[in-house]
Design a protein around this motif. Structure first.
Motif, mmCIF file in Angstrom:
data_model
loop_
_atom_site.group_PDB
_atom_site.id
_atom_site.type_symbol
_atom_site.label_atom_id
_atom_site.label_comp_id
_atom_site.label_asym_id
_atom_site.label_seq_id
_atom_site.Cartn_x
_atom_site.Cartn_y
_atom_site.Cartn_z
ATOM 1 N N GLN B 195 -6.258 -45.980 2.504
ATOM 2 C CA GLN B 195 -5.462 -45.437 1.388
ATOM 3 C C GLN B 195 -4.525 -46.597 0.765
ATOM 4 O OE1 GLN B 195 -4.411 -41.848 2.867
ATOM 5 N NE2 GLN B 195 -6.284 -40.849 2.041
ATOM 6 N N GLN B 196 -4.328 -47.768 1.443
ATOM 7 C CA GLN B 196 -3.453 -48.837 1.053
ATOM 8 C C GLN B 196 -4.123 -49.644 0.056
ATOM 9 O OE1 GLN B 196 0.017 -49.039 2.050
ATOM 10 N NE2 GLN B 196 -0.527 -46.944 2.939
ATOM 11 N N VAL B 197 -5.187 -49.297 0.074
ATOM 12 C CA VAL B 197 -6.099 -50.139 -0.980
ATOM 13 C C VAL B 197 -6.095 -49.540 -2.291
ATOM 14 C CG1 VAL B 197 -8.556 -51.304 -1.645
ATOM 15 C CG2 VAL B 197 -7.759 -51.128 0.874
ATOM 16 N N SER B 198 -5.580 -50.429 -3.254
ATOM 17 C CA SER B 198 -5.506 -50.121 -4.664
ATOM 18 C C SER B 198 -6.798 -49.519 -5.362
ATOM 19 C CB SER B 198 -4.810 -50.995 -5.400
ATOM 20 O OG SER B 198 -4.901 -50.563 -6.807
ATOM 21 N N PRO B 199 -6.941 -48.386 -5.780
ATOM 22 C CA PRO B 199 -7.996 -48.134 -6.447
ATOM 23 C C PRO B 199 -8.309 -48.856 -7.844
ATOM 24 C CG PRO B 199 -6.501 -46.282 -6.977
ATOM 25 C CD PRO B 199 -5.758 -47.355 -5.802
ATOM 26 N N GLN B 200 -7.443 -49.498 -8.226
ATOM 27 C CA GLN B 200 -7.611 -50.494 -9.332
ATOM 28 C C GLN B 200 -8.649 -51.531 -8.964
ATOM 29 O OE1 GLN B 200 -4.006 -51.105 -11.713
ATOM 30 N NE2 GLN B 200 -4.815 -49.434 -12.604
ATOM 31 N N LEU B 201 -8.552 -52.035 -7.855
ATOM 32 C CA LEU B 201 -9.540 -53.113 -7.063
ATOM 33 C C LEU B 201 -10.834 -52.757 -7.406
ATOM 34 C CD1 LEU B 201 -7.587 -54.403 -4.131
ATOM 35 C CD2 LEU B 201 -7.469 -55.258 -6.209
ATOM 36 N N ALA B 202 -10.938 -51.422 -7.101
ATOM 37 C CA ALA B 202 -12.498 -50.756 -7.154
ATOM 38 C C ALA B 202 -12.967 -50.958 -9.030
ATOM 39 C CB ALA B 202 -12.419 -49.505 -6.486
ATOM 40 N N GLU B 203 -11.940 -50.477 -9.491
ATOM 41 C CA GLU B 203 -12.378 -50.377 -10.875
ATOM 42 C C GLU B 203 -12.419 -51.785 -11.462
ATOM 43 O OE1 GLU B 203 -9.134 -48.419 -12.610
ATOM 44 O OE2 GLU B 203 -10.065 -46.562 -12.115
ATOM 45 N N ALA B 204 -11.649 -52.847 -11.168
ATOM 46 C CA ALA B 204 -11.851 -54.130 -11.540
ATOM 47 C C ALA B 204 -13.291 -54.610 -11.082
ATOM 48 C CB ALA B 204 -10.917 -55.100 -10.926
ATOM 49 N N ALA B 206 -15.888 -52.999 -10.340
ATOM 50 C CA ALA B 206 -16.842 -52.117 -11.201
ATOM 51 C C ALA B 206 -17.117 -52.719 -12.477
ATOM 52 C CB ALA B 206 -16.615 -50.646 -11.320
ATOM 53 N N ILE B 207 -16.023 -52.943 -13.221
ATOM 54 C CA ILE B 207 -16.170 -53.674 -14.711
ATOM 55 C C ILE B 207 -16.991 -55.010 -14.437
ATOM 56 C CG2 ILE B 207 -14.770 -55.018 -16.385
ATOM 57 C CD1 ILE B 207 -12.826 -52.697 -16.322
ATOM 58 N N GLU B 208 -16.971 -55.723 -13.284
ATOM 59 C CA GLU B 208 -17.551 -57.078 -13.131
ATOM 60 C C GLU B 208 -18.954 -56.766 -12.647
ATOM 61 O OE1 GLU B 208 -16.323 -59.667 -14.014
ATOM 62 O OE2 GLU B 208 -14.377 -59.747 -13.793
ATOM 63 N N GLY B 209 -19.288 -55.499 -12.503
ATOM 64 C CA GLY B 209 -20.727 -55.168 -12.094
ATOM 65 C C GLY B 209 -20.958 -55.391 -10.577
ATOM 66 N N ALA B 210 -20.173 -55.288 -9.894
ATOM 67 C CA ALA B 210 -20.208 -55.390 -8.248
ATOM 68 C C ALA B 210 -20.693 -54.070 -7.793
ATOM 69 C CB ALA B 210 -18.826 -55.598 -7.660
ATOM 70 N N SER B 211 -21.696 -53.878 -7.122
ATOM 71 C CA SER B 211 -22.286 -52.724 -6.410
ATOM 72 C C SER B 211 -21.405 -52.193 -5.224
ATOM 73 C CB SER B 211 -23.631 -52.818 -5.702
ATOM 74 O OG SER B 211 -23.529 -53.797 -4.540
ATOM 75 N N ARG B 212 -21.488 -51.017 -4.964
ATOM 76 C CA ARG B 212 -20.407 -50.546 -3.734
ATOM 77 C C ARG B 212 -20.599 -51.358 -2.506
ATOM 78 N NH1 ARG B 212 -20.690 -44.104 -3.177
ATOM 79 N NH2 ARG B 212 -18.826 -43.690 -4.414
ATOM 80 N N TRP B 213 -21.763 -51.608 -2.268
ATOM 81 C CA TRP B 213 -21.955 -52.531 -0.873
ATOM 82 C C TRP B 213 -21.151 -53.858 -1.217
ATOM 83 C CZ3 TRP B 213 -22.381 -53.197 3.773
ATOM 84 C CH2 TRP B 213 -22.861 -54.195 4.278
ATOM 85 N N TYR B 214 -21.637 -54.439 -2.144
ATOM 86 C CA TYR B 214 -20.889 -55.778 -2.455
ATOM 87 C C TYR B 214 -19.399 -55.559 -2.447
ATOM 88 C CZ TYR B 214 -19.835 -60.149 -4.717
ATOM 89 O OH TYR B 214 -19.567 -61.542 -4.739
ATOM 90 N N PHE B 215 -18.801 -54.719 -3.218
ATOM 91 C CA PHE B 215 -17.377 -54.279 -2.994
ATOM 92 C C PHE B 215 -16.971 -54.210 -1.641
ATOM 93 C CE2 PHE B 215 -13.823 -51.616 -3.332
ATOM 94 C CZ PHE B 215 -12.788 -52.553 -4.106
ATOM 95 N N PHE B 216 -17.921 -53.403 -0.830
ATOM 96 C CA PHE B 216 -17.369 -53.062 0.463
ATOM 97 C C PHE B 216 -17.256 -54.441 1.171
ATOM 98 C CE2 PHE B 216 -18.290 -52.475 4.991
ATOM 99 C CZ PHE B 216 -17.414 -51.715 5.241
ATOM 100 N N ARG B 218 -17.158 -57.728 0.218
ATOM 101 C CA ARG B 218 -16.436 -58.761 -0.258
ATOM 102 C C ARG B 218 -14.938 -58.437 -0.233
ATOM 103 N NH1 ARG B 218 -17.416 -63.238 -3.604
ATOM 104 N NH2 ARG B 218 -15.489 -63.791 -3.042
ATOM 105 N N VAL B 219 -14.621 -57.090 -0.456
ATOM 106 C CA VAL B 219 -12.951 -56.693 -0.657
ATOM 107 C C VAL B 219 -12.591 -55.728 0.505
ATOM 108 C CG1 VAL B 219 -11.480 -55.707 -2.362
ATOM 109 C CG2 VAL B 219 -13.291 -56.926 -3.105
ATOM 110 N N THR B 220 -13.079 -54.530 0.537
ATOM 111 C CA THR B 220 -12.738 -53.451 1.443
ATOM 112 C C THR B 220 -12.689 -53.957 2.903
ATOM 113 O OG1 THR B 220 -13.962 -51.959 -0.008
ATOM 114 C CG2 THR B 220 -12.877 -51.267 1.880
ATOM 115 N N PHE B 221 -13.792 -54.508 3.247
ATOM 116 C CA PHE B 221 -14.018 -54.853 4.696
ATOM 117 C C PHE B 221 -12.961 -56.003 5.191
ATOM 118 C CE2 PHE B 221 -16.050 -56.605 8.369
ATOM 119 C CZ PHE B 221 -15.898 -55.399 9.460
#
Lengths: 341, 307
Positions: B195-204, B206-216, B218-221
């Motif tokens: 919940q500390q991770v800004s939801p805008q990171l996911a939106e940014a 998503a606009i670049e076309g990153a899949s959920r797994w890729y985002f997890f 490269r960013v979330t994990f």
């Protein structure tokens, strides 16, 4: 070329309509500003164009193709967020390259484009840093870099300058405008700052309560505000609106009002010296009227003066609906003693 | 001394009757914590190490220095080696399973799904229960013949082993209990970090076309790494520290198949009253835990991004 067309778009959450039947077009390679107070639906409109929210009804097309149902990644857009949305654990270079890596652009191509963007934005010396080691203005540049390296024809900006100090904001404003014209990007830019809108836009969409209040070029919206809301939102200090009876409200910009010996008898309440000019606030009956007077004006509270203006500087609005009325004759106003040159 | 300013100052702040040097002041502030730590942590630890070089005092015979005899006996003890290998298998399964499950549950209940508060509560409930109670509930699940597992599998016609009575399944059964118990607890930490991770990171992204797994990946994990380290340390400590379920469910059996290191220490010390041997085993456990803690903070800390 990529123009953007928004046709009868609405977005509702339950009973609240954040965006209500909005239509406008942004010409290719132009800068369109969505302007309005907070909560007017401008950011939601931008997010609908980006595909981060789904429209409740209406149609959005980019470059002639209907993108209403497409996910953000397939709309060929870039976006800059108010918070910049930089990845805090990645370096500046990795932040900028994020999208290219996602799309598996070859390494040589990546390096070439990164070098170009870094030079364009003056980020060469910062590429190895983390976002937390950058100032607000530098973070803003990185966010811009991430948007333009994609080389998409459309760039969306959500209040990109609102976290910067005044001086930096003016600088970035010019820089973004120059960049947009140089690269020929179609840009949609959201802001609540009317001076930002006036100085950057090719076209301004003024929004209020989810609806378009006025869509026009900056000079036109200033010269011929379509409603009282538009009149008061554009220009600092805002346009004076005086009720002189008869169902018509009279508008005059502070810079068009002169203080002298002839005109409406008013009493000075306060004066604010701004350097090049002085904003004098006066009382006319129980209404308030401001005048922008060149230089340092020597008025003191309580002084009795007269406020006058030329007939062509008057604006008329319907008292009930707030809509501009061009059928009122300024000469008639002169006749009843409201205009003094 | 007799100037007007001095008089004013003395009027406002009376001079202290006795002065304490800053050094003594500092030591006094540290005193309560150091007394508690020394009494209950440092002294017992040192005493344990010393005891491990003495024989067990019995009746009228005091403890005598035996050098490394206890350690030699330990190395020759097949039950000790069984406990070590059991604990390695146990830790190597419980730690990754618990963490993966905790992260998966946190990602799930962090999303917008119906019944989210109920899900979060039900994931967290096992944490609130005492391990003794948990072990008793699972004892019923595993009971041969009428247990929940047997009834369910029996209805499907699947032959079932004697879950806790079989050497091959007993340890696996304990692993399942431990994972079930701790995953919800660690989920809370992951959820807080997510919940500390800004939801805008996911939106940014998503606009670049990153899949959920890729985002997890490269960013979330990477952003969750500080939490992962914290959870990892706690999971390791728990896997050596928590043996309530062994006591309740199997008593280390059958044939030491579920004897964990701490359970063996407990048996040696308080069942067989061989306190010197228990001290020797404890030193091994302490050394193991110190080794893990050191490794985590020295090696992993450098690779983690802290906000």
């Amino acid at each position: 070329m990529s123009q953007i067309a928004v046709q009868n778009v609405s977005k509702a959450w339950g009973a609240t309509r954040a965006v209500d039947n909005v239509s406008f077009e942004a010409a290719a390679a132009s800068l369109l500003v969505l302007l309005g107070p907070s909560g007017c639906g401008k950011s939601t409109t931008l997010r609908l164009i980006a595909g981060l929210e789904q429209v409740s009804s209406g149609r959005i097309s980019i470059g002639g193709a209907d993108v209403t149902a497409l996910p953000p990644a397939q709309r060929r857009i870039a976006m800059v967020f108010q918070s910049y949305a930089l990845f805090p654990h990645l370096t500046v270079a990795e932040n900028i390259l994020f999208g290219l890596r996602v799309r598996k652009v070859p390494a040589a191509e990546r390096t070439r484009r990164l070098a170009r963007v870094a030079a364009l934005l003056g980020l060469d010396a910062l590429l190895a840093r983390k976002p937390s080691q950058l100032s607000g203005g530098q973070q803003q540049r990185v966010a811009l870099g991430r948007a333009i390296i994609a080389e998409t024809p459309v760039c969306l900006m959500d209040e990109p300058l609102s976290n910067l100090d005044a001086q930096l904001r003016a600088e970035m404003r010019r820089e973004i405008r120059t960049l947009q014209q140089k690269l020929g990007i179609t840009m949609v830019y959201v802001t609540h700052d009317q001076s930002e809108a006036m100085s950057m836009a090719d076209r301004v969409i003024l929004m209020r309560d989810g609806k378009v209040e006025q869509a026009a070029a900056p000079d036109e919206i200033y010269a011929r505000p379509a409603t009282i809301f538009a009149a008061k939102f554009i220009g600092t200090p805002p346009m004076n609106i005086l009720d002189t009876g008869g169902g018509v409200l009279l508008g005059v910009r502070p810079e068009d009002a002169a203080l002298g010996d002839a005109g409406l008898p008013v009493r000075v309440q306060s004066s604010e010296f701004l350097g090049a000019d002085t904003v004098v606030t006066c009382a006319y009956g129980n209404q308030s009227l401001t005048a922008r007077v060149p230089g340092k004006a020597a008025y003191r509270a309580g002084d009795a003066v007269h406020a006058g203006w030329r007939p062509e500087h008057l604006h008329f609005f319907d008292a009930a609906s707030g809509v501009r009325r061009d059928d009122v004759d300024a000469n008639a106003a002169t006749a009843i003693g409201l205009c003094f040159a | 001394m007799h100037g007007p300013e001095t008089k004013l100052a003395t009027a406002v702040v009376p001079p202290p009757r006795w002065r304490v040097s800053p050094q003594i002041h500092g030591w006094l502030l540290l005193l309560p914590a150091s007394v508690l730590l020394a009494t209950f942590t440092h002294f017992p630890a040192v005493a344990t190490i010393i005891d491990s070089f003495y024989s067990t005092p019995k009746g009228r015979r005091a403890a005598v220095l035996v050098g490394a005899d206890n350690y030699q006996a330990m190395l020759a003890d097949p039950v000790f080696w069984r406990a070590v290998s059991n604990n390695i298998v146990y830790a190597a399964s419980v730690i990754p399973l618990t963490m993966a499950l905790a992260l998966a549950m946190a990602l799930w209940v962090n999303g917008r799904i119906p019944g989210r508060p109920f899900l979060r509560l039900s994931f967290f409930t096992p944490t609130v229960l005492p391990m003794i109670a948990v072990a008793n509930i699972w004892l019923f699940f595993y009971a041969p013949g009428y247990g929940l597992l047997d009834q369910m599998l029996g209805a499907l016609g699947v032959p079932t082993p004697n879950w806790l009575g079989d050497q091959h399944t007993a340890l696996i059964c304990l692993i399942a209990v431990a994972v079930w118990k701790d995953a919800g607890f660690f989920m809370i930490f992951y959820l807080a970090a997510l919940q500390q991770v800004s939801p805008q990171l996911a939106e940014a992204a998503a606009i670049e076309g990153a899949s959920r797994w890729y985002f997890f990946r490269r960013v979330t994990f990477p952003l969750l790494m500080p939490t992962t380290l914290f959870v990892l340390i706690n999971a390791i400590i728990n896997s050596f520290r928590l043996i309530d379920h062994v006591v309740v469910m199997t008593q280390g059996g059958p044939d030491n198949a579920t004897a964990l290191l701490l359970f063996y220490i407990y048996e040696a010390g308080f069942k067989f009253w061989d306190t010197a041997y228990a001290a020797t085993l404890t030193v091994v456990l302490l050394a193991l835990l110190a080794f893990f803690a050191l490794g985590q903070f020295v090696v992993l800390d450098r690779r983690i991004h802290y906000q």
